[in-house]
Write an enzyme that holds these catalytic residues in place. Structure first.
Site, mmCIF file in Angstrom:
data_model
loop_
_atom_site.group_PDB
_atom_site.id
_atom_site.type_symbol
_atom_site.label_atom_id
_atom_site.label_comp_id
_atom_site.label_asym_id
_atom_site.label_seq_id
_atom_site.Cartn_x
_atom_site.Cartn_y
_atom_site.Cartn_z
ATOM 1 N N VAL A 107 -15.950 -27.743 -8.783
ATOM 2 C CA VAL A 107 -15.110 -26.554 -8.733
ATOM 3 C C VAL A 107 -14.973 -25.992 -10.143
ATOM 4 O O VAL A 107 -14.654 -26.736 -11.074
ATOM 5 C CB VAL A 107 -13.706 -26.916 -8.185
ATOM 6 C CG1 VAL A 107 -12.813 -25.699 -8.095
ATOM 7 C CG2 VAL A 107 -13.810 -27.636 -6.839
ATOM 8 N N CYS A 108 -15.215 -24.688 -10.293
ATOM 9 C CA CYS A 108 -15.065 -24.048 -11.602
ATOM 10 C C CYS A 108 -13.619 -24.165 -12.068
ATOM 11 O O CYS A 108 -12.696 -23.683 -11.405
ATOM 12 C CB CYS A 108 -15.478 -22.582 -11.533
ATOM 13 S SG CYS A 108 -15.187 -21.700 -13.085
ATOM 14 N N VAL A 109 -13.419 -24.803 -13.209
ATOM 15 C CA VAL A 109 -12.068 -25.076 -13.683
ATOM 16 C C VAL A 109 -11.295 -23.799 -13.991
ATOM 17 O O VAL A 109 -10.109 -23.680 -13.641
ATOM 18 C CB VAL A 109 -12.078 -26.038 -14.896
ATOM 19 C CG1 VAL A 109 -12.797 -25.433 -16.088
ATOM 20 C CG2 VAL A 109 -10.673 -26.485 -15.255
ATOM 21 N N ALA A 112 -10.373 -22.055 -10.749
ATOM 22 C CA ALA A 112 -9.375 -22.857 -10.036
ATOM 23 C C ALA A 112 -7.987 -22.679 -10.649
ATOM 24 O O ALA A 112 -7.009 -22.424 -9.938
ATOM 25 C CB ALA A 112 -9.780 -24.326 -10.037
#
Length: 158
Positions: A107-109, A112
């Site tokens: 998941v793209c930090v 997110a």
């Protein structure tokens, strides 16, 4: 050379005769978007075909199949999403898929955090109260996606 398979209007499903490895699935739509369900069906199909292959048939492994969530798709990683029983909960479906296939969905930090999804480390770092990242998901930078795309033989984009 990477084969980019972009889905729209319920048209693309995996071509199981050419399961090249590694495979990347990039998702960008919100949990309620129809392509999110189609992506899950595609991923299930890829994993189902993996279980039917033999060692000589180039089996799909967790190392070969990477799923990356970006933009609104990061909300699939929120373990606190609740919906009434008459609405399909795609976040819970994806969480179950990740756990049942022993996959870690990346998941793209930044995406997110911008949408209120965080793990314990980032909650502490950014002084947020609590975390809500579901099991089977990990927060990573876009560099991870770039590395996967560089080595991918096939990319599914939903």
């Amino acid at each position: 050379m990477t084969d980019l398979i972009t889905t729209s209007n319920n048209t693309a499903m995996p071509n199981t005769s050419t399961l090249d490895t590694p495979i990347v699935m990039l998702m960008t739509h919100a949990p309620s978007h129809p392509l999110t369900k189609q992506a899950l069906e595609c991923a299930q199909s890829l994993c189902a075909n993996d279980s039917k292959t033999t060692d000589d048939q180039n089996p799909l492994t967790t190392i070969d199949f990477k799923i990356f969530l970006y933009s609104d798709a990061v909300m699939l990683a929120n373990r606190l999403i609740w919906l009434p029983d008459d609405i399909e909960n795609m976040a819970k479906n994806w969480q179950h898929f990740a756990m049942s296939h022993d996959l870690t969905i990346q998941v793209c930090v930044s995406a997110a955090l911008a949408r209120g999804v965080t793990d314990a480390d980032n909650a502490t770092r950014h002084q947020l109260q609590g975390d809500n990242l579901a099991d089977g998901f990990e927060l990573v930078g876009l560099g991870e996606l770039a590395m996967h795309l560089h080595s991918a033989k096939t990319v599914y984009q939903f």
